[in-house]
Design an enzyme around this catalytic site. Structure first.
Site, mmCIF file in Angstrom:
data_model
loop_
_atom_site.group_PDB
_atom_site.id
_atom_site.type_symbol
_atom_site.label_atom_id
_atom_site.label_comp_id
_atom_site.label_asym_id
_atom_site.label_seq_id
_atom_site.Cartn_x
_atom_site.Cartn_y
_atom_site.Cartn_z
ATOM 1 N N HIS A 192 36.898 42.703 51.768
ATOM 2 C CA HIS A 192 37.941 42.148 52.637
ATOM 3 C C HIS A 192 37.324 41.461 53.857
ATOM 4 O O HIS A 192 37.888 40.530 54.394
ATOM 5 C CB HIS A 192 38.918 43.247 53.060
ATOM 6 C CG HIS A 192 39.951 43.515 52.009
ATOM 7 N ND1 HIS A 192 40.538 44.727 51.828
ATOM 8 C CD2 HIS A 192 40.467 42.693 51.071
ATOM 9 C CE1 HIS A 192 41.386 44.646 50.814
ATOM 10 N NE2 HIS A 192 41.359 43.423 50.339
ATOM 11 N N GLU A 429 34.301 32.288 25.936
ATOM 12 C CA GLU A 429 33.282 32.939 26.775
ATOM 13 C C GLU A 429 32.110 33.456 25.971
ATOM 14 O O GLU A 429 31.119 33.909 26.532
ATOM 15 C CB GLU A 429 33.867 34.146 27.516
ATOM 16 C CG GLU A 429 35.092 33.844 28.298
ATOM 17 C CD GLU A 429 35.600 35.033 29.063
ATOM 18 O OE1 GLU A 429 35.223 35.186 30.224
ATOM 19 O OE2 GLU A 429 36.382 35.816 28.496
ATOM 20 N N ASP A 453 30.545 33.843 31.731
ATOM 21 C CA ASP A 453 30.176 34.693 30.597
ATOM 22 C C ASP A 453 29.495 33.899 29.495
ATOM 23 O O ASP A 453 28.558 34.390 28.872
ATOM 24 C CB ASP A 453 31.422 35.403 30.042
ATOM 25 C CG ASP A 453 31.737 36.651 30.847
ATOM 26 O OD1 ASP A 453 30.807 37.427 31.108
ATOM 27 O OD2 ASP A 453 32.905 36.831 31.237
ATOM 28 N N CYS A 500 36.813 27.183 33.764
ATOM 29 C CA CYS A 500 37.144 27.955 34.966
ATOM 30 C C CYS A 500 35.992 28.810 35.473
ATOM 31 O O CYS A 500 36.200 29.675 36.315
ATOM 32 C CB CYS A 500 38.389 28.801 34.721
ATOM 33 S SG CYS A 500 38.188 29.972 33.373
#
Ligand code: PEP
Ligand code: MG
Length: 596
Positions: A192, A429, A453, A500
């Protein structure tokens, strides 16, 4: 003069900062067990209640500040801290220890929170390990209030904070005092702290081991949030180099901003689609800012990983999904169903010798309908709010798609829904799926190439293993050949193909990918403007020739050299700027290769 020292970390929030070091050390709290008498029990529990109340007051202030500076989604992170603080089970565990062990509240809080943090840290998931620092923040806060101390998050204005670890709350509070940048020993890019730093525009480097030993008050430090490098006491020419790099980067950001309203098309008018990869709901606001044309990948597992367990109800999932779809509409949202396994938590305590080759992605979902069904229901119910499509992770055989469709149709029936044209796609992938791309393309509505991947499985190089990281290369011609195979199959079968993986953001890859035939990119929203700049600077015949050459080369290194040369020849000054903004090989060009 103090000696220059370089520390390599991981780039967590982009930008360059040069300024004085402010070493921020939370004084470590030592908690000792103290025996209390039976008469003291009630007052000890009252002390605990009071400390929780005070911590709640602190957090409310932070929520307000985060909302004012960053918007509701970021404030939600601290709302989540509030929920943990008010968690009844956690509270009862603490009270039970106080009663059973007749001990002080500080000790009981420490015991309970440490146990939870240990579980998160042992999870093997980078994401969950990062979540442990959220718990530490709450733990510190309560204990300090028990001692009537204050948890101070103050710094000297206009300095660079160097710390062993920072919490998201620290970064928000520092931002009031004009923090220039931050460098910390711990942390990962999904922490975060990293998200907050990115949202606040504060350059940050995490995982900078040893930085606390070498950066002291009075030193000057350069934090390079693009390359992950930190230079303590930079020599004058290096300081000058970073000042130039900062100006260049800021100019690039300004120029890129001016592109937001323009289409992502090549000089000869070939239109590309730029969609966003999303992991956290805090990123929703970045979609419009960076002109994303929808969401190309929503990694739904992150919500589950944050919990560290698998009981995120259908309703809870649905609410988050619905909010996203509503924000993205009329553009499409691509939901990737849970991609668990690999380096991400498994729905059992079971450990595997080879997790990346094991029970992962669609394999788990087909074995565990109790995970797949509620998720599918939660996703499909958002179709009334805006356009959606569904993406299956880690697919290796067409049979998996067929089995998925059986459950999918059953869920549609349960919901009394028509299919309504919702598209189903698969991630490409693994090399096996790329080799069979034609067969997959006949079964599904779209393909999405996951190069993170695909690279690791093609080259047999673990994407998370430091020892082999130098060999991991998505520009390896073998990877490029599989990408081409997939794109060609999509074209033959009339099925759209997107990409992606992180590769979509790499200035070296973009011209090659366009040349290979890619027209749909999906990447973290903050990268989209820089990607658009490259797209708008190339011509199709040129990049097609470049890609054809790259496919003939023997390794990734040669491909990189080829593109480097090509970028300089074809993009000139823009190439130089792009490198300054996105990759760290500018040093050589600017004569700063001697940084050591
Ligand atoms: C990929 O593998 O390229 C991908 C986008 O999926 P993830 O990074 O979530 O594994
Ligand atoms: Mg993947």
């Amino acid at each position: 003069m103090s000696t220059q020292v370089v520390v390599e970390g991981i780039a967590a929030a982009p930008g360059i900062a040069v300024g004085p070091v402010y070493p921020y050390a939370r004084d470590t709290i030592t908690v000792e067990q103290r025996v209390i008498s039976a008469e003291e029990l009630a007052s000890e529990i009252a002390r605990l209640d009071e400390a929780i109340l005070r911590s709640e007051r602190d957090l409310r202030k932070i929520v307000d500040l985060a909302r004012e500076k960053l918007g509701q989604d970021s404030a939600d992170i601290f709302e989540a801290h509030l929920l943990i603080l008010r968690d009844q089970e956690l509270y009862e565990n603490v009270v039970e220890i106080i009663r059973q062990e007749s001990c002080n509240a500080d000790y009981a809080v420490n015991q309970v929170m440490n146990k939870h943090r240990r579980v998160l840290k042992a999870s093997g998931s980078e994401y969950l390990q990062d979540r442990a620092s959220d718990l530490l923040d709450i733990q510190d806060r309560i204990i300090r209030h028990l001692r009537r101390g204050k948890l101070l998050s103050t710094i000297e204005p206009n300095s660079i904070v160097v710390a062993a670890n920072l919490t998201a709350a620290d970064v928000v509070l520092f931002s009031r005092r004009g923090i220039l940048g931050c460098a910390m020993e711990a942390g990962g890019t999904t922490s975060h702290v990293a998200i907050m730093a990115r949202a606040l525009g504060v350059p940050a480097v995490v995982s900078a081991h040893g930085i606390m030993q070498v950066a002291a008050r009075g030193n000057i430090v350069a934090v390079d949030g693009l390359s992950g490098r930190i230079v303590v006491n930079p020599e004058p020419h290096i300081e000058h180099f970073y000042a130039t790099r900062r100006r260049r980067y800021e100019a690039l950001v300004r120029q890129n901003r001016s592109l937001v309203a323009l289409p992502a098309e090549t000089l000869d008018g070939v239109r590309m689609q730029l969609r966003a990869n999303i992991e956290f709901k805090e990123e929703i606001k970045l979609l419009k800012e960076n002109a994303a044309e929808g969401v190309g990948l929503f990694r739904t597992e992150i919500m589950f990983l944050m919990r560290g367990q698998f009981d995120v109800s259908e309703e809870e999932q649905h609410l988050t999904y619905r909010k996203l779809v509503a924000a993205v509409a009329p553009d499409i949202t691509t939901f990737r169903v849970l991609d668990l396994g690999g380096d991400k938590l498994l729905p059992t305590g079971h450990r595997e010798h080879n997790p990346f080759l094991g029970w992962r992605g669609i394999r788990i979902l087909l074995d565990r309908p109790e995970l797949l069904r509620p998720q599918l229901r939660a996703i499909l119910r958002t179709a009334e709010v805006g356009p959606i499509r569904i993406l299956l992770p880690m697919v290796t055989s067409v049979d998996e798609v067929r089995r998925f469709r059986i459950t999918y149709r059953e869920v549609l029936d349960e919901l009394g829904m028509e299919d309504g044209g919702i598209q189903i796609g698969v991630m490409i992938e693994v090399p096996g799926a790329a080799l069979q791309a034609d067969i997959f393309a006949k079964e599904v509505d779209f393909l999405s190439i996951g190069t993170n991947d695909l690279t690791q499985y093609t080259l047999a190089i673990d994407r998370g293993n430091d020892l082999v990281t130098a060999m991991y290369d998505e520009l390896h011609p073998a990877v490029l050949a599989l990408i081409k195979m997939t794109l060609d199959a999509g074209l033959r079968q009339g099925v759209p193909v997107s990409l992606c993986g992180e590769m979509a953001t790499n200035p070296h890859s973009i011209p090659i990918l366009i040349g290979l035939g890619l027209r749909e990119f999906s990447a973290s929203p903050i990268f989209l403007p820089a990607m658009k700049r490259i797209i708008r600077s190339v011509r199709l015949p040129d990049v097609e020739a470049l890609a054809a050459k790259a496919l003939q080369l023997s390794d990734g290194h040669q491909v990189r050299e080829l593109v480097d040369h090509w970028l300089d020849e074809n993009l000139g000054e823009i190439a130089h700027l792009l490198r300054a903004g996105t990759i760290d090989d500018l040093e050589e060009k600017d004569g700063a290769a001697g940084v050591s």
